[in-house]
Scaffold this motif. Sequence first.
Motif, PDB file in Angstrom:
ATOM      1  N   ASN A   1      -5.151   0.068   6.636  1.00 38.06           N
ATOM      2  CA  ASN A   1      -4.742   1.093   7.601  1.00 38.06           C
ATOM      3  C   ASN A   1      -3.547   0.656   8.437  1.00 38.06           C
ATOM      4  O   ASN A   1      -2.750   1.497   8.869  1.00 38.06           O
ATOM      5  CB  ASN A   1      -5.918   1.466   8.500  1.00 38.06           C
ATOM      6  CG  ASN A   1      -6.914   2.372   7.791  1.00 38.06           C
ATOM      7  OD1 ASN A   1      -6.585   2.989   6.777  1.00 38.06           O
ATOM      8  ND2 ASN A   1      -8.134   2.442   8.305  1.00 38.06           N
TER       9      ASN A   1
ATOM     10  N   ARG B   1      -0.717   1.463   6.123  1.00 39.14           N
ATOM     11  CA  ARG B   1      -0.538   2.911   6.000  1.00 39.14           C
ATOM     12  C   ARG B   1       0.071   3.500   7.270  1.00 39.14           C
ATOM     13  O   ARG B   1       0.868   4.439   7.204  1.00 39.14           O
ATOM     14  CB  ARG B   1      -1.884   3.574   5.704  1.00 39.14           C
ATOM     15  CG  ARG B   1      -2.439   3.241   4.325  1.00 39.14           C
ATOM     16  CD  ARG B   1      -3.793   3.896   4.090  1.00 39.14           C
ATOM     17  NE  ARG B   1      -3.663   5.345   4.024  1.00 39.14           N
ATOM     18  CZ  ARG B   1      -3.359   6.032   2.931  1.00 39.14           C
ATOM     19  NH1 ARG B   1      -3.150   5.383   1.787  1.00 39.14           N
ATOM     20  NH2 ARG B   1      -3.274   7.351   2.946  1.00 39.14           N
ATOM     21  N   GLU B   2      -0.267   2.945   8.413  1.00 40.92           N
ATOM     22  CA  GLU B   2       0.323   3.428   9.670  1.00 40.92           C
ATOM     23  C   GLU B   2       1.819   3.158   9.709  1.00 40.92           C
ATOM     24  O   GLU B   2       2.599   4.007  10.143  1.00 40.92           O
ATOM     25  CB  GLU B   2      -0.371   2.762  10.850  1.00 40.92           C
ATOM     26  CG  GLU B   2       0.148   3.243  12.200  1.00 40.92           C
ATOM     27  CD  GLU B   2      -0.558   2.570  13.365  1.00 40.92           C
ATOM     28  OE1 GLU B   2      -0.157   2.833  14.523  1.00 40.92           O
ATOM     29  OE2 GLU B   2      -1.493   1.780  13.126  1.00 40.92           O
TER      30      GLU B   2
ATOM     31  N   LYS C   1       3.657   5.613   7.742  1.00 40.42           N
ATOM     32  CA  LYS C   1       3.455   6.993   8.203  1.00 40.42           C
ATOM     33  C   LYS C   1       2.485   7.754   7.296  1.00 40.42           C
ATOM     34  O   LYS C   1       2.679   8.940   6.982  1.00 40.42           O
ATOM     35  CB  LYS C   1       4.793   7.750   8.281  1.00 40.42           C
ATOM     36  CG  LYS C   1       5.860   7.030   9.080  1.00 40.42           C
ATOM     37  CD  LYS C   1       5.440   6.789  10.516  1.00 40.42           C
ATOM     38  CE  LYS C   1       6.546   6.104  11.305  1.00 40.42           C
ATOM     39  NZ  LYS C   1       6.104   5.753  12.679  1.00 40.42           N
ATOM     40  N   LEU C   2       1.404   7.080   6.866  1.00 40.54           N
ATOM     41  CA  LEU C   2       0.367   7.697   6.056  1.00 40.54           C
ATOM     42  C   LEU C   2      -0.931   7.782   6.852  1.00 40.54           C
ATOM     43  O   LEU C   2      -1.163   6.971   7.758  1.00 40.54           O
ATOM     44  CB  LEU C   2       0.135   6.887   4.771  1.00 40.54           C
ATOM     45  CG  LEU C   2       1.338   6.743   3.825  1.00 40.54           C
ATOM     46  CD1 LEU C   2       1.006   5.794   2.683  1.00 40.54           C
ATOM     47  CD2 LEU C   2       1.753   8.106   3.279  1.00 40.54           C
ATOM     48  N   ASN C   3      -1.767   8.736   6.521  1.00 35.64           N
ATOM     49  CA  ASN C   3      -3.047   8.874   7.194  1.00 35.64           C
ATOM     50  C   ASN C   3      -3.958   7.687   6.870  1.00 35.64           C
ATOM     51  O   ASN C   3      -3.940   7.168   5.746  1.00 35.64           O
ATOM     52  CB  ASN C   3      -3.740  10.175   6.772  1.00 35.64           C
ATOM     53  CG  ASN C   3      -2.995  11.399   7.256  1.00 35.64           C
ATOM     54  OD1 ASN C   3      -2.373  11.374   8.317  1.00 35.64           O
ATOM     55  ND2 ASN C   3      -3.045  12.476   6.481  1.00 35.64           N
ATOM     56  N   PRO C   4      -4.786   7.242   7.826  1.00 37.42           N
ATOM     57  CA  PRO C   4      -5.667   6.085   7.576  1.00 37.42           C
ATOM     58  C   PRO C   4      -6.799   6.431   6.621  1.00 37.42           C
ATOM     59  O   PRO C   4      -7.211   7.593   6.494  1.00 37.42           O
ATOM     60  CB  PRO C   4      -6.201   5.751   8.970  1.00 37.42           C
ATOM     61  CG  PRO C   4      -6.139   7.044   9.721  1.00 37.42           C
ATOM     62  CD  PRO C   4      -4.914   7.756   9.203  1.00 37.42           C
ATOM     63  N   LEU C   5      -7.316   5.407   5.951  1.00 39.43           N
ATOM     64  CA  LEU C   5      -8.484   5.580   5.093  1.00 39.43           C
ATOM     65  C   LEU C   5      -9.739   5.627   5.954  1.00 39.43           C
ATOM     66  O   LEU C   5      -9.815   4.983   7.007  1.00 39.43           O
ATOM     67  CB  LEU C   5      -8.583   4.420   4.099  1.00 39.43           C
ATOM     68  CG  LEU C   5      -7.476   4.310   3.047  1.00 39.43           C
ATOM     69  CD1 LEU C   5      -7.736   3.103   2.161  1.00 39.43           C
ATOM     70  CD2 LEU C   5      -7.386   5.576   2.203  1.00 39.43           C
ATOM     71  N   PRO C   6     -10.743   6.360   5.545  1.00 35.71           N
ATOM     72  CA  PRO C   6     -11.995   6.408   6.328  1.00 35.71           C
ATOM     73  C   PRO C   6     -12.697   5.047   6.305  1.00 35.71           C
ATOM     74  O   PRO C   6     -12.473   4.232   5.402  1.00 35.71           O
ATOM     75  CB  PRO C   6     -12.813   7.482   5.606  1.00 35.71           C
ATOM     76  CG  PRO C   6     -12.253   7.550   4.229  1.00 35.71           C
ATOM     77  CD  PRO C   6     -10.800   7.228   4.360  1.00 35.71           C
TER      78      PRO C   6
ATOM     79  N   ASP D   1     -10.118  -0.584   7.444  1.00 37.17           N
ATOM     80  CA  ASP D   1      -9.879  -1.438   8.612  1.00 37.17           C
ATOM     81  C   ASP D   1     -10.318  -2.885   8.386  1.00 37.17           C
ATOM     82  O   ASP D   1     -10.334  -3.679   9.324  1.00 37.17           O
ATOM     83  CB  ASP D   1     -10.628  -0.869   9.832  1.00 37.17           C
ATOM     84  CG  ASP D   1     -10.044   0.466  10.282  1.00 37.17           C
ATOM     85  OD1 ASP D   1      -8.805   0.593  10.252  1.00 37.17           O
ATOM     86  OD2 ASP D   1     -10.820   1.364  10.662  1.00 37.17           O
TER      87      ASP D   1
END
Length: 410
Positions: A369, A372-373, A376-381, A387
């Motif tokens: 994550n 990805r941040e 500029k990508l959405n984080p994984l659940p 995390d």
Amino acid sequence: MGIFSRKPKEAKPQNSLSTSRPYLFGKASAGVSVNERSAMKVAAVYACVRVISEAVASLPLHLYKSEGKGASIDAAHPLYDVLHSVPNSEMTSFVFRETLMSHLLLYGNAYAQIIRDVAGRIKALYPLMPNKMDVSRSESGELFYTYWRDFDEAKPQEKKGGVKLTCNDVLHIPGLSFDGLVGYSPIALAKNAIGMAIATEDFGATFFANGANPGGILEHPGTLKDSDLLRGTWETLYRGHGSHRIAVLEDGLKFNPVTIAPEQAQFLETRKFQLNEIARIFRVPPHMIGDLEKSSFSNIEQQSLEFLKYSVEPWVIRWEQAMDMALLTPAERKSHKIKFNLDGLLRGDYETRQKGYEIGRRGGWLSVNDIREMEKLNPLPPELGGDRYLVNGNMVDLEHAGTWAEGDAE
């Protein structure tokens, strides 16, 4: 009594473009007039000012609030939107910073008027022209600014003239200076180098306007009754657009060219040298203003990184510290900082970024994550482990090194 025991005279530092310092501008040694507007007509000066101004204006600008040992963006602060998005009702943040940065590069100073609401909170910033600003010191020693308005800048019920502003009303970013208060114009201090470039361009333009033909002397074996008439007729027929027409000479008239040819006057070499001279003034790599003569695929990336480190970063620090001083209260300066984000210009190409992410992921200081941040990508659940921080399984503490061998020996 010593010299330091005397009562000092009132110090009144003036803007480098005010009438009190006319010797800074005027004609250069090449005989042409140099000021901030004529300098911008030189392609190299325009390119240098543009590349630095756009670089600073394109950087994300945030207001950070300290949190423990780190800091986070304070988007709720009233100043955040003024700095990051809309400094005033007429400009975007990019245009505002581009304008002030161009003022810094041309005039040596950048000024903006600070507009506050009834509670004293900053609600707008408006650029002010540096050549209309004087910086003075009051009898009590406090600095104040006088802005000289024209008719088009005054309201209908007001008259043109000076408007006195206090330090709380002005964001002032000075460039390199001798007194630390008012910067000196790079254009004024380098007027001979820029004047040489202007003179060279004028020579080239005049030369080609005359059809690339040199001037000369009309020689007549006898006595001319009206030399002015002959000269005027010749220039009308054979100068400018008529320079390639066939000249018909009679009565023993001869044309002797006397002007030095451009190659003999080292015209092209002079133009190349002046381009590099101007790039040196602004500390811009020549390849960024179109001179690729000494650039290659192997050194352009390194030169671009040096441009960010040695050209853009010092300007960014000037901006940050000036804004901290002018826009934050003493109490806010202990908990808040105004910062440009240079990461956007230092990211490198896609392959290089992926290698950097891989090193951080293997080293355990980047999670999926985190990466990805930055992309500029959405984080994984959480259920997908976005995390989690991982390390290479064969890495152990130094004190435990070799324990596997001791176990085998037993």
